[in-house]
Design a protein around this motif. Structure first.
Motif, PDB file in Angstrom:
ATOM      1  N   ARG A   1       7.638   2.185   8.245  1.00 44.61           N
ATOM      2  CA  ARG A   1       6.922   1.473   7.190  1.00 44.61           C
ATOM      3  C   ARG A   1       5.676   0.778   7.729  1.00 44.61           C
ATOM      4  O   ARG A   1       5.666   0.246   8.841  1.00 44.61           O
ATOM      5  CB  ARG A   1       7.850   0.465   6.509  1.00 44.61           C
ATOM      6  CG  ARG A   1       8.958   1.171   5.737  1.00 44.61           C
ATOM      7  CD  ARG A   1       9.914   0.204   5.061  1.00 44.61           C
ATOM      8  NE  ARG A   1      11.026   0.954   4.458  1.00 44.61           N
ATOM      9  CZ  ARG A   1      12.061   0.391   3.856  1.00 44.61           C
ATOM     10  NH1 ARG A   1      12.144  -0.943   3.788  1.00 44.61           N
ATOM     11  NH2 ARG A   1      13.015   1.147   3.338  1.00 44.61           N
ATOM     12  N   PRO A   2       4.610   0.782   6.934  1.00 45.72           N
ATOM     13  CA  PRO A   2       3.347   0.199   7.401  1.00 45.72           C
ATOM     14  C   PRO A   2       3.386  -1.317   7.468  1.00 45.72           C
ATOM     15  O   PRO A   2       4.127  -1.978   6.735  1.00 45.72           O
ATOM     16  CB  PRO A   2       2.340   0.671   6.348  1.00 45.72           C
ATOM     17  CG  PRO A   2       3.157   0.941   5.123  1.00 45.72           C
ATOM     18  CD  PRO A   2       4.491   1.408   5.613  1.00 45.72           C
ATOM     19  N   ASN A   3       2.555  -1.850   8.341  1.00 49.62           N
ATOM     20  CA  ASN A   3       2.383  -3.293   8.476  1.00 49.62           C
ATOM     21  C   ASN A   3       1.498  -3.786   7.340  1.00 49.62           C
ATOM     22  O   ASN A   3       0.462  -3.187   7.042  1.00 49.62           O
ATOM     23  CB  ASN A   3       1.740  -3.606   9.834  1.00 49.62           C
ATOM     24  CG  ASN A   3       1.741  -5.078  10.171  1.00 49.62           C
ATOM     25  OD1 ASN A   3       1.568  -5.923   9.297  1.00 49.62           O
ATOM     26  ND2 ASN A   3       1.907  -5.378  11.448  1.00 49.62           N
TER      27      ASN A   3
ATOM     28  N   PRO B   1       3.754  -0.996  -1.844  1.00 48.99           N
ATOM     29  CA  PRO B   1       3.125  -0.177  -0.800  1.00 48.99           C
ATOM     30  C   PRO B   1       3.781  -0.300   0.568  1.00 48.99           C
ATOM     31  O   PRO B   1       3.561   0.555   1.432  1.00 48.99           O
ATOM     32  CB  PRO B   1       1.679  -0.698  -0.771  1.00 48.99           C
ATOM     33  CG  PRO B   1       1.756  -2.067  -1.357  1.00 48.99           C
ATOM     34  CD  PRO B   1       2.848  -2.019  -2.373  1.00 48.99           C
ATOM     35  N   GLU B   2       4.600  -1.316   0.763  1.00 53.31           N
ATOM     36  CA  GLU B   2       5.290  -1.473   2.041  1.00 53.31           C
ATOM     37  C   GLU B   2       6.468  -0.520   2.194  1.00 53.31           C
ATOM     38  O   GLU B   2       7.024  -0.378   3.293  1.00 53.31           O
ATOM     39  CB  GLU B   2       5.785  -2.917   2.213  1.00 53.31           C
ATOM     40  CG  GLU B   2       6.941  -3.313   1.308  1.00 53.31           C
ATOM     41  CD  GLU B   2       6.548  -3.681  -0.119  1.00 53.31           C
ATOM     42  OE1 GLU B   2       7.427  -4.106  -0.883  1.00 53.31           O
ATOM     43  OE2 GLU B   2       5.344  -3.552  -0.455  1.00 53.31           O
ATOM     44  N   LEU B   3       6.848   0.186   1.109  1.00 49.46           N
ATOM     45  CA  LEU B   3       8.006   1.076   1.148  1.00 49.46           C
ATOM     46  C   LEU B   3       7.643   2.554   1.258  1.00 49.46           C
ATOM     47  O   LEU B   3       8.504   3.380   1.567  1.00 49.46           O
ATOM     48  CB  LEU B   3       8.864   0.887  -0.114  1.00 49.46           C
ATOM     49  CG  LEU B   3       9.487  -0.487  -0.342  1.00 49.46           C
ATOM     50  CD1 LEU B   3      10.306  -0.486  -1.629  1.00 49.46           C
ATOM     51  CD2 LEU B   3      10.350  -0.901   0.845  1.00 49.46           C
ATOM     52  N   ALA B   4       6.391   2.910   0.992  1.00 49.91           N
ATOM     53  CA  ALA B   4       6.014   4.326   0.869  1.00 49.91           C
ATOM     54  C   ALA B   4       4.725   4.595   1.638  1.00 49.91           C
ATOM     55  O   ALA B   4       4.057   3.687   2.137  1.00 49.91           O
ATOM     56  CB  ALA B   4       5.852   4.691  -0.602  1.00 49.91           C
TER      57      ALA B   4
ATOM     58  N   PRO C   1     -10.630   1.487   2.323  1.00 50.67           N
ATOM     59  CA  PRO C   1      -9.767   1.598   3.503  1.00 50.67           C
ATOM     60  C   PRO C   1      -8.385   2.127   3.143  1.00 50.67           C
ATOM     61  O   PRO C   1      -7.916   1.972   2.023  1.00 50.67           O
ATOM     62  CB  PRO C   1      -9.689   0.164   4.026  1.00 50.67           C
ATOM     63  CG  PRO C   1     -10.827  -0.557   3.404  1.00 50.67           C
ATOM     64  CD  PRO C   1     -11.074   0.108   2.089  1.00 50.67           C
ATOM     65  N   GLY C   2      -7.721   2.736   4.125  1.00 50.57           N
ATOM     66  CA  GLY C   2      -6.381   3.256   3.904  1.00 50.57           C
ATOM     67  C   GLY C   2      -5.980   4.286   4.946  1.00 50.57           C
ATOM     68  O   GLY C   2      -4.848   4.757   4.954  1.00 50.57           O
ATOM     69  N   LEU C   3      -6.902   4.624   5.837  1.00 49.21           N
ATOM     70  CA  LEU C   3      -6.623   5.564   6.914  1.00 49.21           C
ATOM     71  C   LEU C   3      -6.202   4.793   8.160  1.00 49.21           C
ATOM     72  O   LEU C   3      -6.921   3.894   8.615  1.00 49.21           O
ATOM     73  CB  LEU C   3      -7.859   6.405   7.225  1.00 49.21           C
ATOM     74  CG  LEU C   3      -7.775   7.350   8.426  1.00 49.21           C
ATOM     75  CD1 LEU C   3      -6.745   8.450   8.188  1.00 49.21           C
ATOM     76  CD2 LEU C   3      -9.144   7.957   8.733  1.00 49.21           C
ATOM     77  N   GLU C   4      -5.033   5.125   8.696  1.00 52.25           N
ATOM     78  CA  GLU C   4      -4.564   4.531   9.943  1.00 52.25           C
ATOM     79  C   GLU C   4      -4.455   5.613  11.012  1.00 52.25           C
ATOM     80  O   GLU C   4      -4.076   6.749  10.719  1.00 52.25           O
ATOM     81  CB  GLU C   4      -3.201   3.862   9.766  1.00 52.25           C
ATOM     82  CG  GLU C   4      -3.243   2.556   9.009  1.00 52.25           C
ATOM     83  CD  GLU C   4      -1.925   1.789   9.070  1.00 52.25           C
ATOM     84  OE1 GLU C   4      -1.941   0.578   8.862  1.00 52.25           O
ATOM     85  OE2 GLU C   4      -0.877   2.421   9.322  1.00 52.25           O
TER      86      GLU C   4
ATOM     87  N   LEU D   1      -5.628   0.247  11.563  1.00 56.42           N
ATOM     88  CA  LEU D   1      -6.427   0.617  10.399  1.00 56.42           C
ATOM     89  C   LEU D   1      -7.850   0.960  10.824  1.00 56.42           C
ATOM     90  O   LEU D   1      -8.474   0.212  11.597  1.00 56.42           O
ATOM     91  CB  LEU D   1      -6.443  -0.546   9.398  1.00 56.42           C
ATOM     92  CG  LEU D   1      -7.179  -0.309   8.082  1.00 56.42           C
ATOM     93  CD1 LEU D   1      -6.444   0.717   7.228  1.00 56.42           C
ATOM     94  CD2 LEU D   1      -7.332  -1.634   7.324  1.00 56.42           C
ATOM     95  N   VAL D   2      -8.365   2.073  10.314  1.00 56.36           N
ATOM     96  CA  VAL D   2      -9.752   2.441  10.587  1.00 56.36           C
ATOM     97  C   VAL D   2     -10.668   1.509   9.791  1.00 56.36           C
ATOM     98  O   VAL D   2     -10.539   1.409   8.572  1.00 56.36           O
ATOM     99  CB  VAL D   2     -10.009   3.909  10.198  1.00 56.36           C
ATOM    100  CG1 VAL D   2     -11.489   4.241  10.316  1.00 56.36           C
ATOM    101  CG2 VAL D   2      -9.184   4.835  11.088  1.00 56.36           C
TER     102      VAL D   2
END
Length: 356
Positions: A35-37, A217-220, A240-243, A254-255
Motif C-alpha cells: 500500500r502507498p504512503n 486511495p490508501e487501499l488501491a 502527480p501520481g507516478l512513483e 513520488l516523481v
C-alpha cells in the motif's frame, strides 16, 4: 467497510472506477505491504535540458550526457524540458483524452478487447476483466508508428481525437528517437548494426490512462509495480501520481511534478541491450480522492518481431552476457499468459540468464 464482491462484479463498462462507487471493493484492495504512503518522499531525479543536449561539441552537452548516463544507470529515470513538444500539443492531447473517457459507455465499448495483441483496445484495470486483483484505471491503447498505418483504426469520437493525438504521437516520436540515439551513443555501440534505423522504423504504442478519484486511495493502486517492456517510455501527465522505486534504499518515491516537463524511463529492452548497465525502472501509479489524473505514455520498441540482445561490445569475459534475446511479440505473449498484477512477475525477470 470493505465490500466483498469479486472482480467479475466490476467488468469493463461497469467497473468500480467507472461507476464512482463510494468504497473500495475487496477485489481492488492490495496487500498491506504494497500500500502507498499517504505522504511519500519525492524522488531526486535530474531534469535534462534538451536544448543543451543539441549543442553539439559544447562543454554543456558533455555535462548533460553525463547526467543522462548517471540517471540511466542509477534507476533508469529522468525528466526532460525544452524538449520541442509544444505546450498546445501537450494540452490538446490531455484534453482530447479526457473527452474520450467522457464519452457514453456504449461508445467506448466498441473498442473493448481483452486481446493484448490487438492494435487498438479499450479496457480497465491492468489487462481487463480477467485480472485477479483489479486496478483503479481505465485505458485506451493503440499503435502509432508509422502513423498512417494505424490512425484509421483509432477512435472516431471525439471527432478531433485522431488529429490531436496524432500530432502528439508524431512530436513525441521525434523526441523518443533523439533520446534513444543519445542513449546508444553513451553506450558506445557500433552504429553499423542498423540499430538507429530499426528504432526509427520501430513500434510506438500509446497508452492513454485515466485514473478517477478513489474514495480510499490508501487501499488501491492505479497500476501495480512494473517495468516497461519497451526500449524507452516518454510520459505526459496532468498531475502527480507516478512513483518510482529508488533502488538505493528500496523505497517508493513520488516523481516531482514539473509543469511542461516530460518523464522518461528506461525499459526492459534497453536494460538488455546495455547488458545491465541501464536500469529498467520499477514504477507504479498511485491514486487520490479529489481529482482525475490522466497520463499519456508513449512506449518505443523495435519492430514487433525484432529481437533485442545484449550488444556484443558490452559482453566480455569480465562482463558475461546477462540476458536472453526477446521481442515485443514475446512480451505480448508473456502479458497474455501471466497475471503479473497479482503474481509480481516482470518481463525482465524471465530474460535473466541463470548464470548471472
Amino acid at each position: 467497510m470493505l465490500q466483498y464482491e469479486n472482480s467479475r462484479s466490476f467488468s469493463t463498462g461497469n467497473s468500480a472506477q467507472e461507476r464512482g462507487v463510494s468504497y473500495v471493493p475487496q477485489c481492488y484492495v492490495i496487500a498491506n505491504m504494497q500500500r502507498p504512503n499517504s505522504a511519500p518522499k519525492e524522488a531526486n531525479v535530474p531534469i535534462i535540458d534538451m536544448a543543451a543536449l543539441r549543442n553539439i561539441g559544447s562543454e554543456e552537452r558533455s555535462r548533460v550526457i553525463e547526467e543522462i548516463r548517471e540517471a540511466s544507470c542509477r534507476f533508469g529515470f529522468f525528466q526532460v524540458v525544452n524538449h520541442g513538444v509544444s505546450e498546445p500539443v501537450l494540452d490538446e492531447a490531455l484534453s482530447v483524452a479526457s473527452k474520450f473517457f467522457d464519452l457514453p459507455t456504449e461508445e467506448k465499448m466498441k473498442l473493448l478487447s481483452g486481446d493484448v495483441h490487438k492494435p487498438v483496445r479499450f479496457g480497465t484495470s491492468l489487462k481487463n476483466d480477467g485480472d485477479k486483483v483489479q486496478f483503479w484505471r481505465v485505458f485506451l491503447k493503440h499503435y502509432s508508428n508509422p502513423l498512417n498505418d494505424w490512425i484509421h483504426m483509432w477512435p472516431q469520437n471525439p471527432p478531433d481525437y485522431r488529429e490531436k493525438m496524432g500530432r502528439w504521437s508524431e512530436e513525441v516520436m521525434k523526441l523518443g528517437i533523439e533520446v534513444m540515439t543519445t542513449l546508444i551513443e553513451i553506450l558506445g555501440i557500433n552504429p553499423t548494426n542498423n540499430l538507429t534505423q530499426k528504432i526509427e522504423n520501430g513500434m510506438q504504442v500509446v497508452a492513454v490512462n485515466y485514473y478517477p478519484p478513489c474514495p480510499q486511495p490508501e487501499l488501491a493502486l492505479g497500476l501495480p509495480p512494473h517495468s516497461d517492456y519497451s526500449c524507452l517510455t516518454i510520459l505526459h501527465q496532468s498531475s502527480p501520481g507516478l512513483e518510482i522505486m529508488d533502488s538505493e534504499d528500496n523505497t517508493w518515491k513520488l516523481v516531482p511534478f514539473v509543469p511542461g516537463a516530460l518523464q522518461v524511463n528506461i525499459g526492459d529492452h534497453f536494460q538488455v541491450l546495455s547488458n545491465g548497465l541501464y536500469k529498467s525502472v520499477l514504477h507504479r501509479a498511485i491514486l487520490n480522492n479529489s481529482e482525475t489524473r490522466i497520463s499519456i505514455a508513449s512506449l518505443f520498441s523495435l519492430g514487433l518481431d525484432d529481437k533485442v540482445d545484449p550488444a556484443k561490445e558490452l559482453v566480455s569475459a569480465q562482463n558475461p552476457k546477462r540476458y536472453r534475446e526477446s521481442s515485443l511479440r514475446d512480451f505480448l505473449n508473456f502479458l497474455a499468459n501471466n497475471d503479473f498484477g497479482s503474481e509480481g512477475k516482470n518481463f525482465i525477470d524471465i530474460l535473466k540468464l541463470k548464470n548471472n
